[in-house]
Design a protein around this motif. Structure first.
Motif, short mmCIF file in Angstrom:
data_model
loop_
_atom_site.label_atom_id
_atom_site.label_comp_id
_atom_site.label_asym_id
_atom_site.label_seq_id
_atom_site.Cartn_x
_atom_site.Cartn_y
_atom_site.Cartn_z
N HIS A 298 66.70 47.68 -38.84
CA HIS A 298 66.52 48.50 -40.04
C HIS A 298 65.69 47.74 -41.08
O HIS A 298 64.73 48.27 -41.64
CB HIS A 298 67.88 48.87 -40.63
CG HIS A 298 67.82 49.36 -42.05
ND1 HIS A 298 67.57 50.66 -42.38
CD2 HIS A 298 67.95 48.68 -43.24
CE1 HIS A 298 67.56 50.80 -43.71
NE2 HIS A 298 67.79 49.61 -44.24
N ASN A 299 66.06 46.50 -41.32
CA ASN A 299 65.39 45.70 -42.34
C ASN A 299 63.94 45.41 -41.97
O ASN A 299 63.05 45.42 -42.82
CB ASN A 299 66.15 44.40 -42.57
CG ASN A 299 67.55 44.64 -43.09
OD1 ASN A 299 67.83 45.65 -43.71
ND2 ASN A 299 68.46 43.71 -42.81
N ALA A 300 63.72 45.14 -40.68
CA ALA A 300 62.36 44.89 -40.21
C ALA A 300 61.48 46.11 -40.45
O ALA A 300 60.33 46.00 -40.90
CB ALA A 300 62.38 44.53 -38.73
N HIS A 301 62.01 47.30 -40.17
CA HIS A 301 61.26 48.54 -40.38
C HIS A 301 60.91 48.73 -41.86
O HIS A 301 59.78 49.08 -42.20
CB HIS A 301 62.09 49.72 -39.89
CG HIS A 301 61.39 51.05 -39.96
ND1 HIS A 301 61.30 51.78 -41.12
CD2 HIS A 301 60.73 51.76 -39.00
CE1 HIS A 301 60.63 52.90 -40.89
NE2 HIS A 301 60.26 52.91 -39.61
N GLN A 302 61.88 48.46 -42.74
CA GLN A 302 61.65 48.65 -44.17
C GLN A 302 60.53 47.73 -44.68
O GLN A 302 59.62 48.16 -45.40
CB GLN A 302 62.94 48.36 -44.94
CG GLN A 302 64.06 49.34 -44.67
CD GLN A 302 63.82 50.69 -45.33
OE1 GLN A 302 63.16 51.55 -44.76
NE2 GLN A 302 64.32 50.86 -46.53
N LYS A 424 62.35 57.49 -46.90
CA LYS A 424 61.42 56.77 -47.78
C LYS A 424 60.02 56.73 -47.17
O LYS A 424 59.02 56.96 -47.85
CB LYS A 424 61.92 55.33 -48.00
CG LYS A 424 63.19 55.20 -48.79
CD LYS A 424 63.55 53.72 -48.92
CE LYS A 424 64.84 53.53 -49.69
NZ LYS A 424 65.22 52.09 -49.79
N PHE A 425 60.00 56.43 -45.90
CA PHE A 425 58.70 56.30 -45.23
C PHE A 425 57.98 57.64 -45.17
O PHE A 425 56.76 57.71 -45.39
CB PHE A 425 58.92 55.74 -43.82
CG PHE A 425 57.65 55.38 -43.11
CD1 PHE A 425 56.77 54.45 -43.65
CD2 PHE A 425 57.33 55.96 -41.89
CE1 PHE A 425 55.59 54.11 -42.99
CE2 PHE A 425 56.16 55.63 -41.23
CZ PHE A 425 55.29 54.70 -41.78
N SER A 426 58.70 58.72 -44.92
CA SER A 426 58.10 60.04 -44.82
C SER A 426 57.48 60.47 -46.15
O SER A 426 56.37 61.03 -46.19
CB SER A 426 59.13 61.07 -44.36
OG SER A 426 59.64 60.74 -43.09
N ILE A 427 58.20 60.23 -47.25
CA ILE A 427 57.68 60.58 -48.58
C ILE A 427 56.41 59.78 -48.86
O ILE A 427 55.40 60.33 -49.34
CB ILE A 427 58.74 60.33 -49.66
CG1 ILE A 427 59.93 61.26 -49.48
CG2 ILE A 427 58.14 60.49 -51.05
CD1 ILE A 427 61.11 60.96 -50.39
N SER A 428 56.43 58.51 -48.56
CA SER A 428 55.27 57.65 -48.82
C SER A 428 54.07 58.07 -47.99
O SER A 428 52.94 58.12 -48.48
CB SER A 428 55.63 56.19 -48.52
OG SER A 428 56.71 55.76 -49.32
#
Length: 496
Positions: A298-302, A424-428
């Motif tokens: 999870h953290n790596a993806h963020q 978060k990623f989708s919005i960005s």
């Protein structure tokens, strides 16, 4: 090894690989404007299609054995890994011999089909290039899987440096011909592959491996690798449909402009390649040690998502300046770049979110995903390229890579439940898509720059906690007496 030592080791490997990546990117950035002034867009278009044929043949010959080598590397004892390499090479070399014989016997048919002219020399050049690609791939894999970051970085830097020197030399001797790039790449492959094999010669010294036989694991590796080979071929089809449709409806000149824009994006691909080189062995190692520790992924993806988004926005903000460096013949490439940034962005982030498919050996999903995305991209190119040329190909390909990420993530999480923070990623990404549309079809540089600044702020606010962790990391890293272990603890336990 305790957690402190483990954290320092991971950090050290990541930094050692990153240094080489940035140096290679700098060399690529400096060399690209020189190359575009030496070769016309039409010659660029020709070399693009030649390299595509090399990629396809290499994928067929490897037959997924490189991916099987990666998957089973850590399941072998360290002293047995050179044997695994030898077993993995059997099938590719046998397939290469068969394909080479076929191409040489029917060179007139193949050369007309591939290059629109009958030439034994071009077929010979193609076969030499493919053979070098095979050994270059394996020599690089041996280094990657041992997580020797400094050596891998050195290889990446030598690749770019020798290629650039070779282009200058051959351009001086031959002038504006597409063979210049091919000769330069063959030169660096020969030199760098010899260096890589020499350094890791204990892996390649097959004379000590007497009586190595193919066992049941050989068929297990084929079973694992075959779907990945099909996937790679479909991925190549997915990645090349843009150049093929541009060639059909717009000609070599537009292909050259597209390839020039791609050279800019290729600099970002260096980040993707180096991250994957670091991430692949690390992810398998982490999963084998503790399959239930999903917070690490999870953290790596963020962190990777935030970093790649910021880089993508910065590239769009500065695309005008970058394209201006390419020369007057390539100015139209400015409108092609915006949607191409989604290729390294979405692929790199999906390398993290796809792990469930790989861990559970459900490689058949790779075939389905690639075929589906290929069909969508093909339809998009057919609809857009006849209307707006290379720009349409870029739009279709960029949006297809977003779909590629979504499907990889969806099927991966069916097997390995990880909260990747995709909201978060989708919005960005949605905000970035709107910015890319503006940057593609409008030329107001001031407005585009201000929109870019705004988007950088918005993405930073969305990933505020991740940014805090990164800042805290650097604060602790530069303090005396702190070697980064606390950061690693935070990386595992705190980033949400």
């Amino acid at each position: 090894m305790n957690k402190k030592d483990s954290g320092n080791k991971i950090l050290s490997k990541f930094l050692s690989i990153s240094v080489g990546s940035w140096i290679a990117m700098l060399i690529g950035f400096l060399s690209t404007p020189v190359i575009t002034r030496l070769l016309s867009p039409e010659e660029f278009g020709k070399v693009s299609l030649f390299l595509l044929v090399v990629e396809v043949l290499t994928a067929i010959i490897l037959f997924g054995s490189d991916q099987s080598f990666i998957r089973f590397f850590y399941e072998e004892q360290s002293n047995k890994r050179p044997v695994l390499l030898r077993k993995s090479l059997y099938l590719p070399l046998l397939l290469y011999a068969g394909i080479a014989l076929l191409f040489l016997c029917f060179y007139q048919i193949f050369s007309r089909l591939l290059f629109s002219e009958s030439s034994l020399y071009l077929i010979g050049l193609l076969l030499v290039y493919v053979l070098l690609r095979i050994f270059s791939t394996w020599s690089s894999l041996v280094i990657r899987m041992q997580q020797k970051g400094k050596l891998f970085s050195l290889i990446q830097v030598l690749n770019k440096l020798i290629e650039f020197i070779g282009i200058l030399v051959f351009a001086y001797l031959l002038g504006d011909q597409y063979e210049v790039l091919i000769y330069a790449q063959i030169t660096f492959m020969v030199i760098v592959t010899i260096i890589a094999i020499s350094i890791e010669f204990h892996f390649w010294d097959f004379s000590k491996q007497k009586g190595v036989k193919l066992d049941s694991t050989f068929y297990e590796r084929i079973k694992y690798g075959f779907p990945l080979m099909i996937t790679l071929l479909m991925t190549l089809a997915f990645q090349s449909v843009d150049r093929i449709t541009i060639r059909i409806w717009a000609g070599y000149n537009e292909v050259g402009l597209y390839f020039a824009a791609f050279k800019i994006i290729a600099l970002l691909n260096m980040l993707q390649i180096n991250f994957t080189a670091f991430w692949t062995p690390l992810s398998y190692e982490k999963y084998k040690k503790n399959p239930k520790q999903t917070q690490f992924f999870h953290n790596a993806h963020q962190i990777v998502a935030y970093s790649m988004l910021m880089i993508a926005v910065i590239v769009l903000m500065s695309k005008g300046i970058i394209i201006a460096l390419l020369g007057a013949e390539y100015q139209q490439a400015e409108h092609i770049v915006p949607f191409l940034v989604f290729i390294p962005l979405m692929y790199t982030v999906s390398e993290i979110s796809v792990i469930g498919i790989n861990f559970y050996k459900k490689t058949g999903w790779h075939i389905f995903i690639t075929i589906f995305v290929f069909a969508v991209n093909l339809l998009g190119n057919i609809l857009l390229v006849p209307v707006i040329g290379a720009v349409g190909a870029a739009v279709s390909t960029g949006l297809s890579y977003i779909l590629f990420y979504m499907l990889r993530t969806y099927f991966s999480t069916r097997y390995y439940k990880v909260d990747y923070g995709t909201k978060k990623f989708s919005i960005s990404v949605s905000c970035l898509v709107m910015y890319a549309f503006y940057a593609t079809f409008y030329k107001d540089g001031v407005v585009s720059f201000l929109l870019g600044i705004t988007l950088l702020v918005v993405i930073t606010l969305i990933y505020y906690q991740v940014v805090n962790e990164i800042i805290n990391y650097f604060k602790k890293w530069i303090n005396k007496g702190n070697t980064g272990s606390d950061v690693y603890e935070n990386f595992d336990d705190r980033t949400r």
